[in-house]
Design an enzyme around this catalytic site. Sequence first.
Site, short mmCIF file in Angstrom:
data_model
loop_
_atom_site.label_atom_id
_atom_site.label_comp_id
_atom_site.label_asym_id
_atom_site.label_seq_id
_atom_site.Cartn_x
_atom_site.Cartn_y
_atom_site.Cartn_z
N ARG A 87 0.86 -1.19 0.00
CA ARG A 87 0.00 0.00 0.00
C ARG A 87 0.89 1.23 0.00
O ARG A 87 2.10 1.13 0.13
CB ARG A 87 -0.89 0.00 1.23
N GLY A 88 0.24 2.38 -0.25
CA GLY A 88 1.01 3.61 -0.40
C GLY A 88 1.18 3.90 -1.87
O GLY A 88 1.54 3.01 -2.65
N ALA A 89 0.92 5.13 -2.28
CA ALA A 89 0.86 5.43 -3.70
C ALA A 89 2.11 4.99 -4.46
O ALA A 89 2.01 4.23 -5.44
CB ALA A 89 0.59 6.93 -3.89
N ARG A 127 -6.95 -0.47 -7.40
CA ARG A 127 -7.39 0.59 -6.48
C ARG A 127 -7.46 1.88 -7.30
O ARG A 127 -6.56 2.15 -8.10
CB ARG A 127 -6.44 0.77 -5.28
N GLN A 169 -2.86 2.23 9.69
CA GLN A 169 -1.55 2.37 9.09
C GLN A 169 -0.59 3.14 10.01
O GLN A 169 0.61 2.88 10.05
CB GLN A 169 -1.63 3.09 7.74
N ASP A 186 -1.90 10.71 -2.22
CA ASP A 186 -2.20 9.66 -3.20
C ASP A 186 -2.42 10.22 -4.58
O ASP A 186 -2.29 9.51 -5.58
CB ASP A 186 -3.41 8.85 -2.74
N ASN A 224 -5.65 12.41 0.00
CA ASN A 224 -4.85 11.60 0.90
C ASN A 224 -5.74 10.84 1.86
O ASN A 224 -6.98 10.99 1.85
CB ASN A 224 -3.86 12.50 1.66
C1 LIG Z 1 3.45 7.81 0.35
S1 LIG Z 1 1.86 7.43 -0.20
C2 LIG Z 1 1.14 7.12 1.31
C3 LIG Z 1 -0.31 7.36 1.26
O1 LIG Z 1 -1.00 6.17 0.89
C4 LIG Z 1 -1.84 5.83 1.94
O2 LIG Z 1 -3.02 5.23 1.56
P1 LIG Z 1 -3.16 3.61 1.70
O3 LIG Z 1 -2.53 3.22 3.00
O4 LIG Z 1 -4.66 3.40 1.65
O5 LIG Z 1 -2.45 3.06 0.50
C5 LIG Z 1 -2.12 7.14 2.61
O6 LIG Z 1 -3.04 7.91 1.89
C6 LIG Z 1 -0.77 7.75 2.62
O7 LIG Z 1 -0.69 9.12 2.82
#
Ligand SMILES: CSC[C@H]1O[C@H](OP(=O)(O)O)[C@H](O)[C@@H]1O
Length: 364
Positions: A71-73, A105, A208, A249, A259
Site C-alpha cells: 500500500r502507499g501510492a 485501487r 496504518q 495519493d 490523501n
Molecule cells: C506515500 S503514499 C502514502 C499514502 O498512501 C496511503 O493510503 P493507503 O494506505 O490506503 O495506500 C495514505 O493515503 C498515505 O498518505
Amino acid sequence: MSSTEPLRSTSPTGDVPPSFSLDQRTVDWVEHPSRPAVELIDQTALPDVERLLRLETVEDVVDAIQRLAVRGAPAIGVAGGLGVALAVRTLAEPGAAISALRDARPTAVNLARAVDRVAAFVHAGPDAVLAEALAIRDEEIASSDSMAAYGVDLFAEICGPQPRVLTHCNTGGLATVTGGTALGVVFALHRIGRLGGVVASETRPLLQGARLTTWELARAGVPFRLAVDGAGPYLIARGEIDAVIIGADRICANGDVVNKIGSYAHALGAARAGIPFIVVAPESTVDLATLSGADVEIEDRSDAEVVGFKSARSAPDGVTTANPAFDVTPSDLVTAVVTDRRVVRFAAGQTWDDVPLGPLRSFS
Ligand SMILES: CSC[C@H]1O[C@H](OP(=O)(O)O)[C@H](O)[C@@H]1O
C-alpha cells in the site's frame, strides 16, 4: 503458486528471530528462469510478523494491492508495474490481467500511471517491459532521498530548530520502496538533530499509523507518541504541534491533495492554528490531468474494515458504515507540496507553473 516466508514473528517464548534489515525493500522483483515473482513485505501482518510474500501470479499481486498487503501510492505504482512484467512473463494473453492491475485501487494516481507506462512496452517484449518496471522502482528510490533533502530545507526555512510534527497514515519506506515521503523527511530531520517530537495518528480503520508508522519510527529510533485520529486538531489547538506533515495519493492540477481519510481534519486544525500543513509526495503522484479533487474517484472500502479489523467488534452485525479511504484537502489549506524536484507553496497562491522542476537531490 506463491509463498509466504515468515522472517520474524513474536514467538511464544518471547525470543524474537532476526527481523528485516533496515534497507529491506518494500516491493521488488525476483528474477527466475521459470518462476519470476514480485516480492513484497506483507503490511497486513506488521507489526507482529515480518513476512515477505513472493507472488508468482498477477492475481496474487492484484489481491495484495486490494487488501493493502502492499500500500502507499508509490509502492502500489511499483507493484503494478512489476505486475505487468509478471503478466507478460507468465500469461499468453496478458491484457485482462494488466487491466485488473490498473483497476485494483482507483485513487492513487501512481498505480494506473505505472501500469500504463510499463504496458506501453508489451510490444517490445518481456525484457523491455521488465526494464521499464524496474526503472519506476529505481526512480521511486531516488525520489525518496530527494524529497528528504527538499523537505529538510523547507523545515529549516519555515519552522524552528526543533519542530514537533504530526503525521497521518504511513508514509515511510513501506509506502514507497525505501525511504518514504513525509516520514522520510521526519527520519532526515531526526538524523540531523532537528526534530522536536512526533505524533503519529493511528489512522482508522486499518491503522496504518498505529501499526506501520510506529513500527518504522521505532526501528529508526525516533521517539513518538501515538494519537487517536480525532485528537490531531485538538493537539494542534493546544499548541503541541508545530507542523503537520503528510503524504498524498494524488495531487491535482489546482493543488488539491487527495490523501488518507482524516487528512482534511488535520489541515483545518493547522489552518485555524496558523501552523504549516506540508504535503510530501513524488512527482509521480502529481496528476496535472485531473483539475481538482472533485474529479478524483475516492475509494470506498468495506463495512468489515470499520467494525472488525483488529478490534473487538465495535458494532452489531449488519451495520452499514461510511468508510471512504481518502479525503480531499483544498489547495488553499496546503502550505507547501514538497516533491523530489521542487517545493510549491499553494496556500501562498503559487501554482505548479510557478515552480519549475529542480534537480533530484541527495540527502546524505
Ligand atoms: C506515500 S503514499 C502514502 C499514502 O498512501 C496511503 O493510503 P493507503 O494506505 O490506503 O495506500 C495514505 O493515503 C498515505 O498518505
